[in-house]
Design an enzyme around this catalytic site. Structure first.
Site, PDB file in Angstrom:
ATOM      1  N   TYR A  54      99.759  10.289  23.548  1.00 40.06           N
ATOM      2  CA  TYR A  54     101.044  10.149  24.002  1.00 40.06           C
ATOM      3  C   TYR A  54     102.049  11.186  23.741  1.00 40.06           C
ATOM      4  O   TYR A  54     102.368  12.079  24.634  1.00 40.06           O
ATOM      5  CB  TYR A  54     102.184   9.211  24.051  1.00 40.06           C
ATOM      6  CG  TYR A  54     103.607   9.251  23.671  1.00 40.06           C
ATOM      7  CD1 TYR A  54     104.429   9.278  25.161  1.00 40.06           C
ATOM      8  CD2 TYR A  54     103.648   9.475  22.308  1.00 40.06           C
ATOM      9  CE1 TYR A  54     105.247   9.102  25.300  1.00 40.06           C
ATOM     10  CE2 TYR A  54     105.843   9.192  22.982  1.00 40.06           C
ATOM     11  CZ  TYR A  54     106.355   9.752  24.146  1.00 40.06           C
ATOM     12  OH  TYR A  54     107.725   9.261  24.261  1.00 40.06           O
ATOM     13  N   SER A 136     116.409  12.630  18.565  1.00 37.33           N
ATOM     14  CA  SER A 136     116.352  11.747  20.103  1.00 37.33           C
ATOM     15  C   SER A 136     117.272  10.780  20.362  1.00 37.33           C
ATOM     16  O   SER A 136     116.883   9.448  19.507  1.00 37.33           O
ATOM     17  CB  SER A 136     115.194  11.817  20.769  1.00 37.33           C
ATOM     18  OG  SER A 136     115.384  11.024  21.944  1.00 37.33           O
ATOM     19  N   GLN A 158     120.339  14.184  20.688  1.00 37.37           N
ATOM     20  CA  GLN A 158     119.869  14.500  21.901  1.00 37.37           C
ATOM     21  C   GLN A 158     120.360  13.136  22.184  1.00 37.37           C
ATOM     22  O   GLN A 158     119.769  12.472  22.237  1.00 37.37           O
ATOM     23  CB  GLN A 158     118.171  14.738  21.362  1.00 37.37           C
ATOM     24  CG  GLN A 158     117.789  15.118  23.046  1.00 37.37           C
ATOM     25  CD  GLN A 158     117.279  13.554  23.630  1.00 37.37           C
ATOM     26  OE1 GLN A 158     117.317  13.330  23.031  1.00 37.37           O
ATOM     27  NE2 GLN A 158     117.796  13.818  25.424  1.00 37.37           N
ATOM     28  N   TYR A 160     120.562  11.658  26.454  1.00 34.11           N
ATOM     29  CA  TYR A 160     120.660  11.166  27.699  1.00 34.11           C
ATOM     30  C   TYR A 160     122.068  10.246  28.692  1.00 34.11           C
ATOM     31  O   TYR A 160     121.770   9.893  27.664  1.00 34.11           O
ATOM     32  CB  TYR A 160     118.831  10.286  27.852  1.00 34.11           C
ATOM     33  CG  TYR A 160     117.825  10.991  27.394  1.00 34.11           C
ATOM     34  CD1 TYR A 160     116.885  12.351  28.670  1.00 34.11           C
ATOM     35  CD2 TYR A 160     116.764  11.021  27.134  1.00 34.11           C
ATOM     36  CE1 TYR A 160     116.356  12.696  28.365  1.00 34.11           C
ATOM     37  CE2 TYR A 160     115.766  11.119  26.755  1.00 34.11           C
ATOM     38  CZ  TYR A 160     115.317  12.061  27.373  1.00 34.11           C
ATOM     39  OH  TYR A 160     113.645  13.028  27.256  1.00 34.11           O
ATOM     40  N   THR A 186     120.693  16.878  27.091  1.00 36.53           N
ATOM     41  CA  THR A 186     119.197  17.061  28.373  1.00 36.53           C
ATOM     42  C   THR A 186     119.577  16.755  29.540  1.00 36.53           C
ATOM     43  O   THR A 186     119.131  15.977  29.899  1.00 36.53           O
ATOM     44  CB  THR A 186     118.149  16.285  27.487  1.00 36.53           C
ATOM     45  OG1 THR A 186     117.810  16.897  26.514  1.00 36.53           O
ATOM     46  CG2 THR A 186     116.604  16.662  28.374  1.00 36.53           C
ATOM     47  N   LYS A 276     119.085  21.414  27.050  1.00 40.08           N
ATOM     48  CA  LYS A 276     118.187  21.354  27.421  1.00 40.08           C
ATOM     49  C   LYS A 276     117.923  20.784  28.910  1.00 40.08           C
ATOM     50  O   LYS A 276     118.269  20.321  29.149  1.00 40.08           O
ATOM     51  CB  LYS A 276     118.224  20.519  26.013  1.00 40.08           C
ATOM     52  CG  LYS A 276     115.974  20.306  25.681  1.00 40.08           C
ATOM     53  CD  LYS A 276     116.434  20.221  24.629  1.00 40.08           C
ATOM     54  CE  LYS A 276     113.968  20.146  24.483  1.00 40.08           C
ATOM     55  NZ  LYS A 276     113.788  18.800  25.533  1.00 40.08           N
ATOM     56  N   HIS A 300     110.904  20.509  28.325  1.00 36.23           N
ATOM     57  CA  HIS A 300     110.333  19.348  27.996  1.00 36.23           C
ATOM     58  C   HIS A 300     109.222  19.417  27.615  1.00 36.23           C
ATOM     59  O   HIS A 300     108.339  18.192  28.052  1.00 36.23           O
ATOM     60  CB  HIS A 300     110.619  18.236  29.469  1.00 36.23           C
ATOM     61  CG  HIS A 300     111.182  16.741  28.411  1.00 36.23           C
ATOM     62  ND1 HIS A 300     112.793  16.847  29.047  1.00 36.23           N
ATOM     63  CD2 HIS A 300     110.415  15.900  27.969  1.00 36.23           C
ATOM     64  CE1 HIS A 300     113.127  15.738  28.296  1.00 36.23           C
ATOM     65  NE2 HIS A 300     111.472  14.871  27.452  1.00 36.23           N
ATOM     66  N   ILE A 334     105.383  26.537  21.918  1.00 33.41           N
ATOM     67  CA  ILE A 334     104.930  27.309  20.267  1.00 33.41           C
ATOM     68  C   ILE A 334     103.978  26.275  19.557  1.00 33.41           C
ATOM     69  O   ILE A 334     104.153  25.070  18.684  1.00 33.41           O
ATOM     70  CB  ILE A 334     106.310  27.443  19.495  1.00 33.41           C
ATOM     71  CG1 ILE A 334     107.421  27.747  20.347  1.00 33.41           C
ATOM     72  CG2 ILE A 334     106.222  27.286  18.570  1.00 33.41           C
ATOM     73  CD1 ILE A 334     108.771  28.197  19.993  1.00 33.41           C
TER      74      ILE A 334
END
Length: 421
Positions: A54, A136, A158, A160, A186, A276, A300, A334
């Site tokens: 995952y 998140s 973050q 949604y 996001t 984002k 993402h 990265i």
């Protein structure tokens, strides 16, 4: 001929000094990790396949992730000679405050599934290192617990925008009350990407036992012991669980989000606002014109639209259009401090690391996250010193050449559209 002699015991003692054994198993394995890929290898050994995949996996054929990492590997640096940089300073100012390093921890969902310390380990390590931590919407630690863990550090949230708008608005208000300084909106998840590793592993939230998962768990009993003897997973924004991550995202996310939602969030949020998931130049220009405080070039982590643009390749184009004074950040792919240095040289004000942090977390909990940060810090400092720069402000586009493997076909639709713009 070389004269031979019997070695003297005193000389042997000087030449053969035995290293003191490290009895702490976690420290012993983390000490052997020299790169983020080393941490990934440890994480894979210690984590059940479903949870590891995952984290490690991406959407469909995983081309977006592979290409993003390849883009960083295809960097050629151009160092300056006879320009000493004995004292490298990696500090930067981002969104009105300082960060000791030019990267922060990206938002990751379901983090306590990778390791039970989850976001608490990430927030604590970020605070100790003097870098931002991002929680998140789908995090497994509360806004308040993250703030308590990192009370004096920089906490970002973050967001949604959910089908049930009041849930999202409530999270915005909670983050503001807790003193989070930046909101990361996001926008690249109107529906869930198709993550085939999760399907093949039968990965669900919460994890469900099958013959396959039991067999896979046998060599990793410590993970299951941790999972079963710690508090039940709780999600800040989901009142019910059951099914794959894709199922949960599709039930919660709203594919109709628009600039109207951005305006509502801007009015609700008192701090800095980032967007984002930006993946083309026109969107970047419009968002800066709309007055957001910064944009994050991101696909993402390759987990949404496969074959999406490579953020690192997009970076120079966006910086040329919106100016080097605009706050442009980049993530996806990265795995080395040199990747971060190259991004800054091409105009990124900041970068975010997600999987790199999670590999450290899975490899060793909080000390593993500390190790991730230490590895990246060392690579940043060494790369800067070898380039002959003492501060991040000295990095320039001339220090980097992006070697290209994927060249657009002449006369393609994207090029034609660019010419008409």
């Amino acid at each position: 001929m070389v004269k031979r002699q019997l070695p003297k015991p005193a000389e042997l003692a000087e030449l053969m000094k035995f290293k003191k054994p490290e009895l702490n198993g976690r420290k012993r394995r983390l000490d052997k990790a020299l790169t983020i890929y080393d941490l990934r290898a440890i994480a894979k050994r210690r984590t059940p396949a479903a949870a590891f995949d995952y984290t490690d996996g991406a959407a469909e054929a995983e081309l977006s992730l592979t290409r993003a990492r390849q883009a960083f590997e295809d960097v050629e640096f151009h160092p300056d000679i006879l320009r000493p940089a004995p004292n490298v300073n990696t500090a930067t100012t981002i969104l009105g405050d300082t960060s000791a390093l030019p990267f922060g921890i990206a938002p990751t969902g379901f983090t306590r599934l990778m390791h039970t310390e989850g976001e608490i380990a990430g927030a604590g390590a970020a605070g100790a290192a003097g870098i931002p931590f991002t929680l998140s919407t789908l995090g497994t630690s509360s806004i308040e617990d993250v703030k308590a863990t990192n009370p004096h550090g920089r906490n970002w949230f973050q967001l949604y925008v959910m089908r049930q708008r009041e849930i999202s608005y409530g999270l915005v208000e909670r983050a503001a009350r807790a003193g989070f300084d930046t909101l990361m909106f996001t926008v690249d998840t109107p529906v869930a990407g198709y993550r085939m590793r999760d399907k093949r592993n039968g990965f669900s939230i919460p994890p469900q036992l099958t013959p396959g998962t039991i067999i896979n768990a046998l060599p990793r009993p410590w993970w299951w012991i941790d999972f079963l003897t710690t508090p039940t997973l709780e999600f800040a924004s989901l009142s019910s669980t059951g099914g794959t991550v894709g199922d949960l995202l599709n039930s919660a996310m709203d594919p109709t989000i628009s600039y109207d939602d951005l305006k509502v969030i801007r009015d609700l949020w008192p701090g800095k606002l980032l967007v984002k998931g930006v993946q083309n130049v026109p969107d970047a220009v419009r968002l800066i014109d709309e007055g957001v405080d910064g944009i994050i070039l991101s696909n993402h982590g390759g987990r949404q639209l496969d074959r999406a643009p490579i953020p690192f390749h997009l970076l120079p184009q966006v910086v040329r259009e919106v100016g080097r004074d605009a706050t442009v950040m980049v993530d996806t792919g990265i795995m080395n401090g040199a990747d971060i240095v190259a991004s800054v040289a091409l105009g990124a004000k900041f970068t975010l690391v997600g999987r790199a942090y999670l590999y450290g977390l899975m490899a060793g909990g909080r000390p593993g996250v500390d190790k991730t940060i230490a590895i990246l810090r060392s690579e940043i400092e060494r790369t800067m010193a070898l380039l002959g720069v003492s501060t991040l402000d000295e990095l320039e586009p001339r220090h980097v050449t992006q070697l290209t493997r994927l060249v657009p076909v002449a006369g393609s639709l994207s090029q034609a559209a660019a010419a008409l713009a």
